[in-house]
Design an enzyme around this catalytic site. Structure first.
Site, mmCIF file in Angstrom:
data_model
loop_
_atom_site.group_PDB
_atom_site.id
_atom_site.type_symbol
_atom_site.label_atom_id
_atom_site.label_comp_id
_atom_site.label_asym_id
_atom_site.label_seq_id
_atom_site.Cartn_x
_atom_site.Cartn_y
_atom_site.Cartn_z
ATOM 1 N N GLU A 91 42.807 25.286 73.622
ATOM 2 C CA GLU A 91 41.457 24.779 73.941
ATOM 3 C C GLU A 91 41.420 23.253 74.024
ATOM 4 O O GLU A 91 42.223 22.567 73.396
ATOM 5 C CB GLU A 91 40.434 25.262 72.905
ATOM 6 C CG GLU A 91 40.739 24.795 71.500
ATOM 7 C CD GLU A 91 39.518 24.649 70.600
ATOM 8 O OE1 GLU A 91 38.490 24.118 71.053
ATOM 9 O OE2 GLU A 91 39.618 25.038 69.437
ATOM 10 N N LYS B 165 36.857 26.772 59.131
ATOM 11 C CA LYS B 165 36.781 25.528 58.385
ATOM 12 C C LYS B 165 35.956 25.684 57.113
ATOM 13 O O LYS B 165 34.922 26.341 57.112
ATOM 14 C CB LYS B 165 36.200 24.420 59.261
ATOM 15 C CG LYS B 165 37.239 23.815 60.175
ATOM 16 C CD LYS B 165 36.607 22.929 61.207
ATOM 17 C CE LYS B 165 35.710 23.690 62.131
ATOM 18 N NZ LYS B 165 36.201 24.121 63.387
HETATM 19 N N1 PSU Z 1 38.418 23.709 64.843
HETATM 20 C C1 PSU Z 1 39.051 22.520 64.759
HETATM 21 N N2 PSU Z 1 38.621 21.502 65.540
HETATM 22 C C2 PSU Z 1 37.624 21.698 66.446
HETATM 23 C C3 PSU Z 1 36.990 22.965 66.550
HETATM 24 C C4 PSU Z 1 37.414 23.935 65.720
HETATM 25 O O1 PSU Z 1 39.966 22.346 63.987
HETATM 26 O O2 PSU Z 1 37.314 20.756 67.158
HETATM 27 C C5 PSU Z 1 35.957 23.211 67.610
HETATM 28 C C6 PSU Z 1 36.332 24.477 68.395
HETATM 29 O O3 PSU Z 1 36.267 24.158 69.755
HETATM 30 C C7 PSU Z 1 35.267 25.463 68.015
HETATM 31 C C8 PSU Z 1 34.100 24.536 67.831
HETATM 32 O O4 PSU Z 1 35.049 26.430 69.004
HETATM 33 O O5 PSU Z 1 34.665 23.449 67.100
HETATM 34 C C9 PSU Z 1 32.963 25.181 67.083
HETATM 35 O O6 PSU Z 1 31.830 24.418 67.297
HETATM 36 P P1 PSU Z 1 30.385 24.965 66.908
HETATM 37 O O7 PSU Z 1 30.418 25.017 65.420
HETATM 38 O O8 PSU Z 1 29.432 23.955 67.438
HETATM 39 O O9 PSU Z 1 30.267 26.302 67.557
#
Ligand code: PSU
Ligand code: MN
Length: 301
Positions: free
Chosen positions: A25, A159
């Site tokens: 990604e 996370k």
């Molecule tokens: N995990 C990481 N770094 C990131 C992300 C996840 O270590 O940058 C990103 C991924 O693209 C994931 C997004 O899909 O954060 C989730 O964002 P949100 O909580 O706004 O859905």
């Protein structure tokens, strides 16, 4: 109808030949990592995938094209330009129609990868349920998207900035299969163990491929999450302290919506003097390596 996707030559050759391909990604390095290391990391992930005998397909949107296998120049364009939007699944159609650039999240990368016929995707950590979700309703679209996207995704759990217990409940409700990679505990990204047991543990890549085959025979709609813990975790006390500070800062500065995840990650990188960044990149590299091995097992089955 013509395909809305553009495949790199490498990916376009590998897929029909059933050679291993790993989706990667772009939000990870565009919004999740600081400059200029983000560019180095993006290149290193691809190198690792190749070293393991698979073809990397870094995914993003460039000038309205969904690109499966961004070129070096395109990765640089997304990593260095300011104001590159973070594209969820709901943003894909407008970004394509209005010919924009954008970085794709776990959710939108999964959708594009599956559309292109890629079976395995490696990332850092999945999005999930935020800690204040009872009030804000903030749950990542990663979860609902993976419930209907049959891809295998390698991640270090979710996370620890999230409500991990609630996220696990949602993963269950949404029928997303979780396989602990050589562990019976759910990893918490920066931490090896977020404090919850898992029902399934796998020890070998061939087992993951066998689970993928069984899922496919049953024609199940959802993803398989391979939860791969980091080896050298962040110091637990430091983690808890920085997390409390980061959450307080987010509240103080009224950060909301899709800005919250990048904000918290950035707070971690600043407050730990690079320690969280080292753990974060290690997680990504380990997941890329495992993703490539699983993709090989899948193509050799
Ligand atoms: N995990 C990481 N770094 C990131 C992300 C996840 O270590 O940058 C990103 C991924 O693209 C994931 C997004 O899909 O954060 C989730 O964002 P949100 O909580 O706004 O859905
Ligand atoms: Mn959100």
């Amino acid at each position: 109808m013509t395909s809305p996707l553009r495949l790199s030559d490498e990916v376009a050759t590998a897929l029909p030949a059933a050679r291993p391909v790993v989706a990667l990604e772009s939000t990870l390095f565009v919004h999740g990592l600081p400059r200029p290391v983000n560019l180095e990391v993006a290149a290193e992930i691809e190198r690792i995938v190749r070293e393991e005998g698979a073809v990397p397909a870094t995914i993003g949107v460039v000038a309205g094209e969904g690109v499966i296998g961004l070129s070096r120049d395109e990765i640089e364009r997304l990593s260095t330009q300011s104001d590159i939007p973070k594209l969820g699944v709901r943003d894909l159609a407008p970004a394509l129609a209005l010919r924009r650039d954008g970085a794709t999240t776990v959710a939108s990368t999964s959708v594009l990868a599956h559309h292109a016929g890629i079976a395995v995707f490696a990332t850092g950590g999945l999005g999930g349920v935020h800690r204040d979700a009872v009030d804000t309703f903030d749950e990542s679209a990663d979860l609902t998207t993976l419930a209907r996207t049959p891809i295998t995704i390698v991640s270090a759990g979710v996370k620890s900035i999230l409500d991990v217990a609630a996220t696990l409940e949602r993963l269950e409700s949404l029928s997303i299969t979780i396989l602990g990679w050589q562990t019976g505990r759910f990893p918490g990204f920066y931490l090896r163990d977020a404090g919850f047991p898992l029902d399934w543990t796998v020890e070998e890549e061939t087992q993951v491929a066998a689970v993928m085959a069984a899922r496919s025979r049953l024609d199940l709609p959802g993803a398989i999450l391979v939860a791969n813990p980091v080896e050298e975790e962040l110091d637990q006390a430091q983690h808890d302290r920085v997390l409390a500070e980061a959450l307080a800062a987010a509240q103080r500065e009224d950060v909301r919506g899709k800005a919250i995840t990048p904000f918290l990650l950035d707070q971690f990188h600043r407050a730990t003097d690079g320690a969280s960044l080292r753990v974060n990149t290690e997680i990504i590299y380990r997941n890329a390596r495992l993703g490539a091995r699983i993709a090989r097992a899948w193509s050799e089955r």
